[in-house]
Design a protein around this motif. Structure first.
Motif, PDB file in Angstrom:
ATOM      1  N   ASN A 182       6.672  27.980 -55.585  1.00 59.00           N
ATOM      2  CA  ASN A 182       8.127  27.889 -55.514  1.00 59.00           C
ATOM      3  C   ASN A 182       8.621  27.051 -54.337  1.00 59.00           C
ATOM      4  N   HIS A 183       7.740  26.303 -53.695  1.00 59.93           N
ATOM      5  CA  HIS A 183       8.161  25.438 -52.593  1.00 59.93           C
ATOM      6  C   HIS A 183       7.676  24.022 -52.880  1.00 59.93           C
ATOM      7  N   GLU A 199      12.710  31.791 -62.708  1.00 55.31           N
ATOM      8  CA  GLU A 199      12.022  31.178 -63.839  1.00 55.31           C
ATOM      9  C   GLU A 199      12.646  29.819 -64.147  1.00 55.31           C
ATOM     10  N   THR A 200      11.836  28.915 -64.645  1.00 55.38           N
ATOM     11  CA  THR A 200      12.316  27.569 -64.963  1.00 55.38           C
ATOM     12  C   THR A 200      12.971  27.568 -66.342  1.00 55.38           C
ATOM     13  N   ARG A 201      14.144  26.974 -66.418  1.00 55.76           N
ATOM     14  CA  ARG A 201      14.865  26.869 -67.687  1.00 55.76           C
ATOM     15  C   ARG A 201      15.665  25.572 -67.689  1.00 55.76           C
ATOM     16  N   ARG A 202      16.172  25.221 -68.844  1.00 58.75           N
ATOM     17  CA  ARG A 202      17.010  24.040 -68.963  1.00 58.75           C
ATOM     18  C   ARG A 202      18.464  24.446 -68.691  1.00 58.75           C
ATOM     19  N   VAL A 241      15.621  26.141 -61.617  1.00 56.57           N
ATOM     20  CA  VAL A 241      15.103  27.479 -61.333  1.00 56.57           C
ATOM     21  C   VAL A 241      16.255  28.463 -61.478  1.00 56.57           C
ATOM     22  N   TYR A 242      16.069  29.487 -62.299  1.00 56.79           N
ATOM     23  CA  TYR A 242      17.151  30.429 -62.625  1.00 56.79           C
ATOM     24  C   TYR A 242      16.696  31.854 -62.344  1.00 56.79           C
TER      25      TYR A 242
END
Length: 690
Positions: free
Chosen positions: A134-135, A279-282, A291-292
């Motif tokens: 996450n970095h 979590e990654t999302r569009r 990142v959401y």
């Protein structure tokens, strides 16, 4: 401009890779001094052109010259194309402040640090060896992995000493502008607020002194003086007006410093946190990957954090009960009176500790020994505050806030609630449970005095002594002197503790609460604070210069959450002063003596049937104060006229430029159309001739 220090666990290959990566993006490595050739501490700087490029990227707002005859200067986003309009244009540059600018007169020392920090923080990690989960940025990854422990601005000794020397001069105003030019807006707003409050607090301080002198002349007590209740009312209105005019001053400074913004997103510091996980999302807005983290999950975590904080408040409650017994606030006589009056034993009476305050015992309440627990309690409270401080950081991090400002606000709210509870819980108990005005005044005097000396001792004297002791041990064999005679070696500067502005704010807000919440009980509080603030201001600046390393520059447009907490304290003070006036003391008895009688212990008590009338009178007064305060706020605008005029001037020039651009575009289009038609006619004429 910056120091970067690797930890002992950082391998040599990693350090070499990081150095190569920094050089690749235009970072210049400066050989550091005073570390005996150790390559784990790097000095970092860059070129002027890269700083200007970063200023354009982040839309740094600075004073800018215009071509309009009537509007000579506006606040505008920096642009390389028009850089000449930003050089030596700031009206606040005088002989003293000019030294804080670069050789071009373009960027201040703080702005150079801000821009360079953002450059370094935005360098991406190259591969999985550097990048933690996450970095995606180099410095945040290295910190998370434990390879880097310090990234901080380097001090400029002659500028630091100039600010300190100017601050220590009691004959001049504190150099707020110089502090902003060197330390940045975040630190400057605190010192601006301190300077502003130190001047404004003279009003209730002078009134409190007059009331005290009149009371002493007439031989009245705080219970029987008919002027004391008006001190509480005047202090409430003073605090209301003070907050409103500070908001005006805040807006004026923010505009002058280029950080005035309509929304928080416009301020440079209000970005995403490096430690934010999700979590990654569009994105449904931009269509790009992001990142959401679910807001509902964060709210649930905030609720759990609230419960954890409530559990930690049990310890201060227990400590408060024990110390009130040891200070004689709850004695065997109080327990007997309570049992006769209520029919059951005192719930907070503990004989083992209460006996310690009896005559001849270790904390004899009738001798000088009574001050021992008064001194010990702030030390214990400070210990608990430090313990909860670590807990607050952990649970706030666990809440996983996306924005830096949201994280800070949550942390400030937790720590303020805990430390304010520690400071005020005994005072609220004595005022509204025991309803003993004399013990309340005694505790206020003790708390204010102990807090003042504790701050001077723990925040300035002890850290400075430990720092000097450590420096003496480390440099016993060699001591490097500089031609300027004031510079410390680099390693000693980096080894200093990190400066945390929260500690300074919380102390001033707690003291502000002493002044406003209990003005009817201790009118001299503001008068004492008038002198204490003069020393506090200079002590904080000395501490910032001598005890802590130079803090990172943060571009803020206000004092943030602290402003809302100030409003909350002022609103609550209307209720507390009215309760002290009506029930804690006998002050209301001076105006309506028929509503009071003597109880079996000789104390004033409300006559049967008068409680409802007194309560309605108190609530009516409290509501009237709130309504009048709201009226004052509606009359006095939050933003000064000159700030609104400055914004309007910028909008006017932008609209004028757009209009000129639109006109030029239309004229160009018309000319092109005319030339096209003329060409077509010539072409037709030639064809006809042929």
């Amino acid at each position: 401009i910056l120091y970067l220090r690797f930890t002992s666990k950082a391998p040599k290959d990693l350090i070499n890779d990081v150095v190569a990566r920094l050089k690749q993006v235009g970072i210049i490595i400066i050989p550091t001094e005073g570390i005996d050739g150790d390559d784990k501490l790097l000095g970092l700087t860059t070129t002027q052109s890269l700083l200007e490029n970063e200023a354009e990227i982040v839309k740094l707002v600075k004073p800018c010259r215009t071509n309009d005859v009537n509007i000579k200067q506006i606040m505008e986003h920096f642009s390389i194309a028009t850089r000449d309009n930003f050089i030596h244009v700031d009206e606040n540059i005088d002989t003293n402040n000019e030294r804080f600018y670069d050789s071009l007169g373009l960027f201040t020392a703080a702005e150079r640090v801000l821009l360079f920090q953002r450059m370094v923080d935005s360098i991406p990690a190259l591969d999985a060896y550097h990048q933690s989960k996450n970095h995606k940025y180099l410095t945040s990854s290295l910190k998370t992995l434990g390879y880097v422990d310090v990234v901080c601005p380097a001090h400029i000794p002659h500028l630091r000493e100039y600010i300190l020397r100017d601050t220590m001069n009691f004959m001049t105003d504190p150099p707020v502008q110089a502090i902003r030019n060197y330390y940045g807006e975040n630190v400057a707003f605190y010192f601006a607020w301190m300077d502003f409050s130190s001047k404004w607090i003279r009003v209730p301080g002078f009134i409190g002194l007059i009331v005290y002198c009149v009371r002493e002349y007439r031989g009245d007590t705080v219970d029987t003086c008919d002027l004391t209740p008006f001190v509480g009312i005047v202090t409430f209105f003073w605090a209301t007006i003070f907050n409103r005019f500070w908001e005006r001053q805040e807006a004026s400074l923010a505009y002058q410093w280029g950080s005035y913004a309509v929304t928080d997103r416009d301020v440079l510091d209000y970005g995403k946190r490096a430690n934010f996980k999700g979590e990654t999302r569009r994105s449904p807005v931009t269509g790009r990957m992001e990142v959401y983290y679910s807001p509902s999950k964060r709210k649930l975590k905030c609720s759990v954090s609230f419960l954890v904080s409530m559990l930690f408040l049990i310890l201060p409650c227990i400590l408060m009960i024990l110390f009130m017994n040891m200070q004689g606030y709850i004695s065997v006589d109080d327990a007997k009176r309570w049992e006769m009056d209520k029919g059951y034993s005192h719930p907070l009476y503990f004989p083992v500790f209460a006996k310690l305050a009896e005559p001849g015992r270790i904390f004899d309440a009738s001798s000088w020994k009574c001050f021992v627990p008064v001194i010990l309690r702030p030390l214990m409270v400070n210990f608990m505050n430090q313990m909860y401080r670590k807990v607050a950081v952990v649970i706030t991090e666990w809440e996983n806030h996306e924005l830096i400002q949201h994280y800070r606000n949550s942390l400030v709210l937790k720590r303020f609630a805990f430390e304010a509870f520690d400071a005020y819980v005994v005072l609220f108990y004595l005022a509204f449970y025991e309803r003993n005005i004399h013990l309340l005044r005694l505790e206020l005097v003790g708390a204010m005095s102990a807090d003042t000396f504790r701050r001077m001792l723990t925040e300035s004297a002890i850290p400075f002594a430990l720092q000097k002791l450590s420096a003496t041990k480390n440099n016993s064999s060699t001591k490097k002197d500089d031609d300027k005679g004031a510079e410390q070696n680099c390693s000693a500067e980096v080894d200093m503790d990190e400066y945390e502005l929260f500690d300074d704010y919380i102390e001033m807000l707690i003291n502000f609460g002493y002044i406003t919440l209990f003005a009817s009980a201790f009118p001299l509080a503001s008068f004492i604070t008038t002198f204490a603030n003069v020393v506090e201001y200079r002590s904080d600046c000395w501490k910032l210069s001598r005890v802590f390393r130079r803090p990172s520059v943060v571009k803020n447009n206000s004092i943030g959450m602290w402003k809302h907490l100030l409003h909350m304290i002022v609103s609550l003070s209307a209720l507390t002063n009215c309760l002290i006036f009506a029930f804690t003391s006998s002050q209301l008895q001076q105006f309506i003596p028929d509503n009071y009688v003597k109880d079996q212990f000789g104390r004033p008590a409300l006559r049967t049937g008068a409680a409802e009338e007194t309560m309605l009178l108190m609530l009516g007064l409290e509501h009237s104060l709130i309504v009048l305060a709201a009226l004052v706020k509606s009359i006095v605008p939050k933003v000064p006229q000159h700030v609104r005029n400055g914004i309007s001037k910028r909008d006017y020039l932008h609209q004028a430029l757009l209009a000129k651009g639109r006109l030029r575009t239309m004229e160009a289009a018309a000319t092109a159309q005319y030339n096209l038609e003329k060409k077509q006619k010539l072409s037709v004429k030639r064809m006809n001739t042929t």
